[in-house]
Design a protein around this motif. Structure first.
Motif, mmCIF file in Angstrom:
data_model
loop_
_atom_site.group_PDB
_atom_site.id
_atom_site.type_symbol
_atom_site.label_atom_id
_atom_site.label_comp_id
_atom_site.label_asym_id
_atom_site.label_seq_id
_atom_site.Cartn_x
_atom_site.Cartn_y
_atom_site.Cartn_z
ATOM 1 N N ILE A 155 0.838 -1.208 0.000
ATOM 2 C CA ILE A 155 0.000 0.000 0.000
ATOM 3 C C ILE A 155 0.868 1.251 0.000
ATOM 4 N N LYS A 156 1.914 1.241 0.810
ATOM 5 C CA LYS A 156 2.816 2.401 0.846
ATOM 6 C C LYS A 156 3.620 2.528 -0.446
ATOM 7 N N ASP A 157 3.950 1.387 -1.042
ATOM 8 C CA ASP A 157 4.740 1.406 -2.282
ATOM 9 C C ASP A 157 3.962 1.977 -3.467
ATOM 10 N N THR A 158 2.622 1.960 -3.386
ATOM 11 C CA THR A 158 1.839 2.502 -4.506
ATOM 12 C C THR A 158 2.147 3.981 -4.739
ATOM 13 N N SER A 159 2.641 4.658 -3.695
ATOM 14 C CA SER A 159 2.960 6.083 -3.841
ATOM 15 C C SER A 159 4.060 6.315 -4.872
ATOM 16 N N LEU A 160 4.879 5.285 -5.127
ATOM 17 C CA LEU A 160 5.950 5.424 -6.121
ATOM 18 C C LEU A 160 5.389 5.547 -7.534
ATOM 19 N N ALA A 161 4.146 5.089 -7.721
ATOM 20 C CA ALA A 161 3.531 5.171 -9.043
ATOM 21 C C ALA A 161 3.177 6.599 -9.418
ATOM 22 N N VAL A 162 3.396 7.546 -8.504
ATOM 23 C CA VAL A 162 3.188 8.956 -8.827
ATOM 24 C C VAL A 162 4.104 9.369 -9.972
ATOM 25 N N ILE A 163 5.197 8.635 -10.126
ATOM 26 C CA ILE A 163 6.184 8.969 -11.162
ATOM 27 C C ILE A 163 5.617 8.763 -12.561
ATOM 28 N N ILE A 164 4.588 7.892 -12.690
ATOM 29 C CA ILE A 164 3.950 7.705 -13.997
ATOM 30 C C ILE A 164 2.544 8.317 -14.001
ATOM 31 N N SER A 165 2.300 9.187 -13.013
ATOM 32 C CA SER A 165 1.041 9.943 -12.907
ATOM 33 C C SER A 165 -0.179 9.085 -12.640
ATOM 34 N N LEU A 166 -0.002 7.985 -11.923
ATOM 35 C CA LEU A 166 -1.167 7.220 -11.467
ATOM 36 C C LEU A 166 -1.945 8.110 -10.492
ATOM 37 N N PRO A 167 -3.249 8.298 -10.713
ATOM 38 C CA PRO A 167 -4.028 9.209 -9.858
ATOM 39 C C PRO A 167 -4.325 8.621 -8.477
ATOM 40 N N GLU A 168 -3.256 8.202 -7.770
ATOM 41 C CA GLU A 168 -3.446 7.657 -6.425
ATOM 42 C C GLU A 168 -3.355 8.784 -5.403
ATOM 43 N N LEU A 169 -3.315 8.440 -4.148
ATOM 44 C CA LEU A 169 -3.410 9.421 -3.075
ATOM 45 C C LEU A 169 -2.327 10.492 -3.137
ATOM 46 N N THR A 170 -1.080 10.082 -3.247
ATOM 47 C CA THR A 170 0.030 11.043 -3.273
ATOM 48 C C THR A 170 -0.054 11.951 -4.488
ATOM 49 N N HIS A 171 -0.412 11.380 -5.627
ATOM 50 C CA HIS A 171 -0.534 12.155 -6.867
ATOM 51 C C HIS A 171 -1.597 13.240 -6.724
ATOM 52 N N ASN A 172 -2.752 12.865 -6.163
ATOM 53 C CA ASN A 172 -3.834 13.842 -6.022
ATOM 54 C C ASN A 172 -3.488 14.937 -5.029
ATOM 55 N N ALA A 173 -2.778 14.571 -3.960
ATOM 56 C CA ALA A 173 -2.332 15.588 -2.995
ATOM 57 C C ALA A 173 -1.371 16.564 -3.663
ATOM 58 N N LYS A 174 -0.522 16.039 -4.527
ATOM 59 C CA LYS A 174 0.451 16.872 -5.240
ATOM 60 C C LYS A 174 -0.265 17.886 -6.136
ATOM 61 N N ILE A 175 -1.341 17.455 -6.783
ATOM 62 C CA ILE A 175 -2.105 18.356 -7.642
ATOM 63 C C ILE A 175 -2.731 19.481 -6.811
ATOM 64 N N ILE A 176 -3.259 19.127 -5.641
ATOM 65 C CA ILE A 176 -3.921 20.129 -4.794
ATOM 66 C C ILE A 176 -2.939 21.183 -4.317
ATOM 67 N N TYR A 177 -1.799 20.749 -3.751
ATOM 68 C CA TYR A 177 -0.860 21.763 -3.251
ATOM 69 C C TYR A 177 -0.054 22.408 -4.374
ATOM 70 N N GLY A 178 -0.145 21.820 -5.581
ATOM 71 C CA GLY A 178 0.480 22.465 -6.734
ATOM 72 C C GLY A 178 -0.281 23.711 -7.162
ATOM 73 N N GLN A 179 -1.569 23.745 -6.851
ATOM 74 C CA GLN A 179 -2.400 24.892 -7.190
ATOM 75 C C GLN A 179 -2.299 26.008 -6.154
ATOM 76 N N ASN A 180 -1.907 25.617 -4.941
ATOM 77 C CA ASN A 180 -1.755 26.604 -3.867
ATOM 78 C C ASN A 180 -0.690 26.089 -2.900
ATOM 79 N N THR A 181 0.473 26.716 -2.898
ATOM 80 C CA THR A 181 1.582 26.233 -2.066
ATOM 81 C C THR A 181 1.281 26.328 -0.565
#
Length: 216
Positions: A155-181
């Motif tokens: 489950i924790k390793d799925t966060s590594l899939a952010v590198i290929i833009s899998l819309p998992e938890l870490t990826h979505n958090a990145k999009i949110i704080y990317g819009q507002n630091t």
């Protein structure tokens, strides 16, 4: 701070968590099948095949998961196998986790006293029947806590899939704080809590099974 935890943002994070869970469930199912087969082959010492499987497992276990993710998403299309982001992540996690689980299966099977195999064979059962009806049920009980621990790691390793833009938890958090630091810390807190809740619940189950194992 409160705006960071708006319902829209939380729902987006929950969508990502759901993808994380989906990828984890599919990967663990495939990993259990492949890892179980590989572990059984190594345990049974099938001539040549066991050695080949052992070499493949050792290679995979000593590779970084990130490299395997790159391979499934970027390299496989070069040989005609094109997977979408979801299945590329599942394939990478399955390959990696199968190698890990195969060792858990092999260790569990080895933990069953050899007298059990001899008893099964002497009663007229074939080796396959002895393995499936006597050895595996006993081994699986001892393996279950370790399998759940590996699931937590998956489950924790799925966060590594952010590198290929899998819309998992870490990826979505990145999009949110990317819009507002200003949302960076709130998002890290939210993601941490979500991972913690899921993994902690699984660790509780694992601990319970570990305790139950010694009560018999």
């Amino acid at each position: 701070m409160n705006e960071a935890f708006s319902w829209m943002n939380l729902r987006f994070l929950l969508d990502g968590l759901w993808v994380t869970i989906q990828v984890s469930i599919v990967s663990i199912i495939f990993s259990m099948i492949l890892g179980g087969i590989a572990g059984t082959v190594r345990f049974s010492n099938v001539p040549i095949l066991s050695r080949i499987v052992g070499i493949v497992i050792d290679v995979i276990r000593n590779l970084p998961l990130l490299l395997i993710i790159f391979f499934t998403y970027f390299a496989l299309p070069q040989i005609g196998i094109k997977l979408n982001i979801f299945w590329a992540a599942v394939a990478a996690l399955t390959i990696f986790e199968s190698a890990m689980l195969s060792e858990i299966f092999r260790a569990g099977l080895n933990a069953v006293p050899k007298g059990q195999t001899e008893a099964g064979m002497s009663s007229g059962l074939t080796y396959v029947q002895t393995l499936t009806m006597i050895i595996m049920p006993q081994a699986f009980k001892s393996m279950l806590p370790a399998i759940l621990s590996q699931l937590i790691s998956l489950i924790k390793d799925t966060s590594l899939a952010v590198i290929i833009s899998l819309p998992e938890l870490t990826h979505n958090a990145k999009i949110i704080y990317g819009q507002n630091t200003n949302y960076v810390i709130p998002m890290f807190i939210a993601v941490t809590l979500m991972y913690f809740v899921v993994c902690y619940l699984l660790s509780v189950v694992s601990s319970f099974l570990e305790t139950s194992k010694y009560n018999y």
